[in-house]
Design an enzyme around this catalytic site. Structure first.
Site, mmCIF file in Angstrom:
data_model
loop_
_atom_site.group_PDB
_atom_site.id
_atom_site.type_symbol
_atom_site.label_atom_id
_atom_site.label_comp_id
_atom_site.label_asym_id
_atom_site.label_seq_id
_atom_site.Cartn_x
_atom_site.Cartn_y
_atom_site.Cartn_z
ATOM 1 N N GLU A 161 0.818 -1.223 0.000
ATOM 2 C CA GLU A 161 0.000 0.000 0.000
ATOM 3 C C GLU A 161 0.855 1.279 0.000
ATOM 4 O O GLU A 161 0.612 2.206 0.770
ATOM 5 C CB GLU A 161 -0.951 -0.009 1.200
ATOM 6 N N GLU A 235 -6.609 -7.753 -1.339
ATOM 7 C CA GLU A 235 -7.178 -7.850 0.004
ATOM 8 C C GLU A 235 -8.680 -7.609 -0.091
ATOM 9 O O GLU A 235 -9.125 -6.471 -0.242
ATOM 10 C CB GLU A 235 -6.544 -6.840 0.961
#
Length: 597
Positions: A161, A235
């Site tokens: 991320e 995710e």
């Protein structure tokens, strides 16, 4: 002989060994599951219809001290990956160096913060040299396990991320080269939340998205950014993590299945984060800051398809039914669930006051000014990473004690060993009564968990990080005790003089009792009417307990018990009860529904 064709992303769908391949993945972290249960959890993942395991690699656990690498026992990453391969699962590895994962400092080792100029997750030389040293040790363990070498690893993720951090445009290129130059040759990936996709990519690396619902345009944005590439939700969140003082997050099973069905109908690959959450054993948990500092609970149940203790849920059964239609062969039967039991309560027999254990401290150090945990000369100059630090100085007056926001994260304040208040992110001052006689001021400071996400990761020093003042005058001449509560510290406690609990305890204190077991079995440990502290079972740090909830019971795996006597030790800050209780089932507190945007 042509090279084996691993995972490819050359069109709108993945191929593996040249054939179309839909990634059906689930995250299970080896460091959050007792090693004795790795096989059980992976078999349950496979029986649900998943074909791929994903796991992070936590740098802070593998290199707890600079240059000291741990890859044995619970941290034997290679054995975990090989086991997945033996069970017929592919592996997507997420080695960081930053992983988030609700781990302390996002999985980065705290000794990085000894460098006052440190800029983590950038090409700052102090960070890149540490990463290079770590990768020199880590990556050679990974390369033999790649698909091209007959192993199960089909893809490797760069950092995690980065689009939400994005402080250095060269950083992800550095990580890419660090992996390639050391022999990583499988498909490279990045993953980002839908809002940060534009900042998280790197040339030649496939982007994936993290999300929980279809109301945002994340998938469309991803398709626009990289046309003619396969789409993947790296995710997909079937639940969420909990924070102390909050509510237990749940996500309705039917709603989750509806979203997953829509993704699969569109041919989108998916990874469940988490498929099985497990536990933040010890001091592993991180923290978030949404304007208020919020440390995460010991449980990492995540409302996932498999519970913290490995039980099947409604989500699991619904998901298995759905995924059975995406598997060409009948799914294997799910393994039997581990039995659990509620042991009889343990009567606390002895205690020792924290004040009597200071000689067991890893380090006793004196300085004019308070020093943060990371810079205490403990553990061969690596500083103190976790636990508590006691700061003491003499005072000759009273008035307002002001932390100046330098206490991280929570301090019990004592005058001559009598508790007078608590300092934390919300409370910065404590009143001290006036007296002209010399008194000892003590601050027992706990690292409740470093931030694992956000822009402030360079500033996660714990303990006391600057001046604290009494009536606006900075205090000086501190004695500091490193109370890291490592196994070596707990072992040293055994040789100290423990008192019978018939005598009134002086807090904080360690309490102990004996659990007699015939056949070791999973259980949940409960501490009703206790306040806050840490639980140790046979010297092993089970995690934190705190009466603010939502979590009211700690998972105690059967393999960590033994037939016969088992020592239960509880460090308690404020208030102990007579007994330690056990339950067959967890207690996660009142719930709040997600999804998370």
């Amino acid at each position: 002989m042509s090279a084996k064709k691993g995972l490819r992303a050359d069109s709108t769908h993945f191929t593996l060994e040249g054939a179309p391949f839909l990634i059906l993945g689930g995250s299970i972290h080896y460091f959050r599951v007792p090693r004795a249960y790795w096989r059980d959890r992976l078999l349950k993942l496979k029986a649900c219809g998943l074909n791929t395991l994903t796991t992070y690699v936590p740098w802070n656990l593998h290199e707890p001290e600079r240059g000291v690498f741990l890859f044995q026992e619970q941290l034997d990453m290679e054995a975990y990956i090989r086991l997945a391969g033996e069970l017929g699962l592919w592996v997507i590895l997420r080695p960081g160096p930053y992983i988030c994962a609700e781990c302390d400092l996002g999985g980065l080792p705290s000794w990085l913060l000894q460098d006052k100029k440190m800029k983590v997750r950038t090409t700052y030389s102090g960070f890149t040299s540490a990463v290079n040293s770590y990768f020199d040790n880590l990556i050679p363990r990974i390369t033999p396990l790649q698909f091209k070498n007959g192993g199960p690893i089909i893809a490797v993720q760069l950092d995690n991320e980065y689009g939400s951090y994005a402080k250095d445009k060269q950083y992800m290129l550095f990580i890419k080269e660090a992996l390639l130059s050391r022999g990583i040759s499988e498909l490279l990936l990045t993953s980002d939340n839908h809002k940060e996709l534009k900042n998280g990519g790197v040339d030649g690396v496939l982007q994936t998205v993290n999300m929980q619902n279809l109301s945002n345009d994340g998938l469309q944005h991803l398709a626009t950014l990289q046309p003619n590439k396969p789409l993947m939700v790296m995710e997909f969140w079937p639940g969420w993590f909990d924070v102390w003082g909050g509510l237990h997050h749940v996500f309705a099973a039917q709603e989750m299945i509806s979203i997953v069905r829509q993704l699969l109908d569109r041919g989108i690959s998916i990874n469940f984060y988490m498929f099985h959450g497990g536990t933040n054993f010890g001091f592993m948990n991180g923290a978030n800051n949404d304007g208020t500092y919020r440390p995460q609970t010991t449980s990492y149940d995540y409302d996932a398809p498999l519970t913290e203790s490995g039980d099947y849920t409604t989500k699991y059964h619904l998901l298995r039914n759905l995924l059975s239609t995406y598997n060409k062969k009948p799914l294997p039967e799910p393994p039997a669930v581990q039995s659990r039991r509620a042991y009889e309560p343990v009567v606390v027999s002895h205690y020792i006051s924290l004040w009597e254990t200071l000689q067991c401290a890893e380090t006793h150090f004196r300085a004019d000014d308070p020093i943060s945990m990371e810079n205490l000369p403990a553990n061969h100059s690596n500083g103190q990473s976790y636990g508590y630090t006691l700061y003491q100085t003499d005072i000759h007056s009273g008035g307002e004690l002001n932390s100046r926001k330098h206490v991280h994260d929570r301090a019990l304040v004592f005058i001559d060993r009598e508790l007078i208040g608590v300092l934390d992110c919300k409370t910065q001052t404590v009143k001290i009564s006036h007296s002209k006689s010399k008194r000892t001021l003590s601050l027992l400071v706990e690292n409740c968990g470093r931030l694992n996400y956000g822009s402030a990761m360079d500033n996660q020093q714990k303990g006391i990080s600057g001046d604290i003042s009494l009536e606006d005058v900075p205090l000086k001449r501190f004695s500091m005790y490193c109370l890291d509560m490592k196994p070596s510290f707990i072992n040293r406690l055994q040789s100290q003089k423990w008192m019978s609990v018939r005598q009134k305890p002086t807090y904080p204190a360690f309490f102990r009792g004996t659990l007699v077991v015939d056949k070791p079995t999973d259980t949940f440990l409960k501490l009703p009417n206790w306040s806050k502290g840490v639980v140790f079972v046979n010297g092993r740090n089970l995690g934190r307990h705190w009466s603010v909830g939502p979590q009211k019971a700690l998972y105690l795996p059967g393999p960590w018990l033994r037939s016969g006597d088992n020592e239960i030790m509880v460090f308690e800050e404020l208030n102990a009860a007579e007994k330690i209780h056990f339950a067959e089932n967890p207690e996660y507190g009142k719930t709040i529904n997600v999804p998370i945007e």
